[in-house]
Design an enzyme around this catalytic site. Structure first.
Site, PDB file in Angstrom:
ATOM      1  N   LYS A  90       0.876  -1.189   0.000  1.00  0.00           N
ATOM      2  CA  LYS A  90       0.000   0.000   0.000  1.00  0.00           C
ATOM      3  C   LYS A  90       0.897   1.217   0.000  1.00  0.00           C
ATOM      4  O   LYS A  90       1.763   1.362   0.864  1.00  0.00           O
ATOM      5  CB  LYS A  90      -0.902   0.010   1.227  1.00  0.00           C
TER       6      LYS A  90
HETATM    7  C1  R5P Z   1      -2.560   4.850   8.245  1.00  0.00           C
HETATM    8  O1  R5P Z   1      -3.136   5.267   9.213  1.00  0.00           O
HETATM    9  C2  R5P Z   1      -3.004   3.642   7.605  1.00  0.00           C
HETATM   10  O2  R5P Z   1      -2.041   2.898   6.970  1.00  0.00           O
HETATM   11  C3  R5P Z   1      -4.173   3.843   6.686  1.00  0.00           C
HETATM   12  O3  R5P Z   1      -4.740   2.577   6.558  1.00  0.00           O
HETATM   13  C4  R5P Z   1      -3.819   4.385   5.333  1.00  0.00           C
HETATM   14  O4  R5P Z   1      -3.154   5.592   5.417  1.00  0.00           O
HETATM   15  C5  R5P Z   1      -5.053   4.513   4.439  1.00  0.00           C
HETATM   16  O5  R5P Z   1      -5.931   5.451   4.927  1.00  0.00           O
HETATM   17  P1  R5P Z   1      -6.133   6.877   4.248  1.00  0.00           P
HETATM   18  O6  R5P Z   1      -6.861   6.608   2.952  1.00  0.00           O
HETATM   19  O7  R5P Z   1      -6.965   7.639   5.206  1.00  0.00           O
HETATM   20  O8  R5P Z   1      -4.784   7.471   3.995  1.00  0.00           O
END
Ligand code: R5P
Length: 259
Positions: A163
């Site tokens: 991710k």
């Molecule tokens: C960080 O808090 C996490 O990895 C989140 O799952 C990631 O950042 C995705 O969330 P967002 O779309 O709010 O950035």
């Protein structure tokens, strides 16, 4: 197959793990109330064990990717993470995968990359997929060079999925340089149409899906927003079509459309 939709080959993951270092963040102050209405539209939920145990109904059958790293709070050194949740716990909670952050270029990059290696070693024993999240520190540029570096390192160490963040310029190079599927985080809340554009661009440039949080649960209408994002990810909606769907759902012109 439980994470990726067999028809589109993509995934619409819902990230709600933010509290593991941010506490009761905007939109997730009452996790159960926010998350439960969104679950029918998510292929997978990215969550900590605490929220899973306490706030997700046991009858929910959305697959779960478990956030297994943590340590520092938003008040401390964010890269100071370790593995906080055991593989045994992930198995007991019936997780379909586990995820942790690496902090490339940050104070504790070596430890967090080693955490990933150790987690993959253990996960391989059980056939458990590992998602590595390339956390980006305040000082780091979110450009293709940096994101490509961090994503490639994650894959080399053994992550099964990565991710990372979307970048406007050369995102396709980030994807090309990473031999495992990439999903994008959404980042800070931006206007709904812009978030849909970001998801569309990322998918067009080779992302295998999204793992978005704030741009869904902080939306003025989270249930409408997740359906609009899902339409982009799985149904090849254009940005205009998806934004129109968002507005229709928001105005309840479509009561319960499932995309
Ligand atoms: C960080 O808090 C996490 O990895 C989140 O799952 C990631 O950042 C995705 O969330 P967002 O779309 O709010 O950035």
């Amino acid at each position: 197959a439980r994470i990726f939709n067999p028809k589109s080959g993509k995934t619409m993951m819902l990230a709600v793990d933010h509290g593991y270092f941010q506490g009761p963040t905007t939109g997730l102050k009452k996790p159960r109330e926010t998350i439960m209405p969104l679950l029918p539209y998510a292929d997978c939920l990215f969550v900590t064990r605490g929220i899973l145990r306490n706030c997700i109904s046991p009858s929910a059958n959305t697959p779960v990717f478990l956030r297994v790293s943590g340590g520092p709070s938003v008040l401390g050194e964010l890269s100071n993470e370790d593995i906080t949740t055991s593989m045994k716990e992930a198995l007991r909670l019936n997780a379909v995968g586990v995820g942790l952050s690496i902090f490339v270029g940050e104070k504790n990059e070596d430890r967090t990359i080693s955490n990933l290696g150790r987690l993959v070693n253990e996960a391989e024993e059980y056939g458990m997929p590992v998602l590595a999240i390339t956390a980006v520190g305040k000082e780091m540029a979110r450009d293709a060079r940096y994101l490509g570096l961090a994503s490639r390192i994650a894959a080399e160490i053994g992550a099964h999925m990565v991710k990372t963040y979307y970048c406007e310029e050369d995102f396709e190079k980030v994807v090309e340089g990473c031999p495992v599927p990439i999903v994008i985080a959404g980042g800070k809340k931006i206007p709904e149409r812009d978030a849909l554009q970001m998801a569309f661009n990322a998918i067009s440039k080779g992302a295998a899906g999204v793992d978005m949080g704030r741009n869904i649960f902080q939306s003025e209408n989270p249930v409408a927003m997740i359906q609009a994002i899902k339409a982009v990810v799985h149904e090849n909606y254009t940005v205009d079509e998806a934004f129109e769907l968002f507005n229709k759902l928001k105005e309840k012109k479509v009561v319960s459309e499932r995309v």
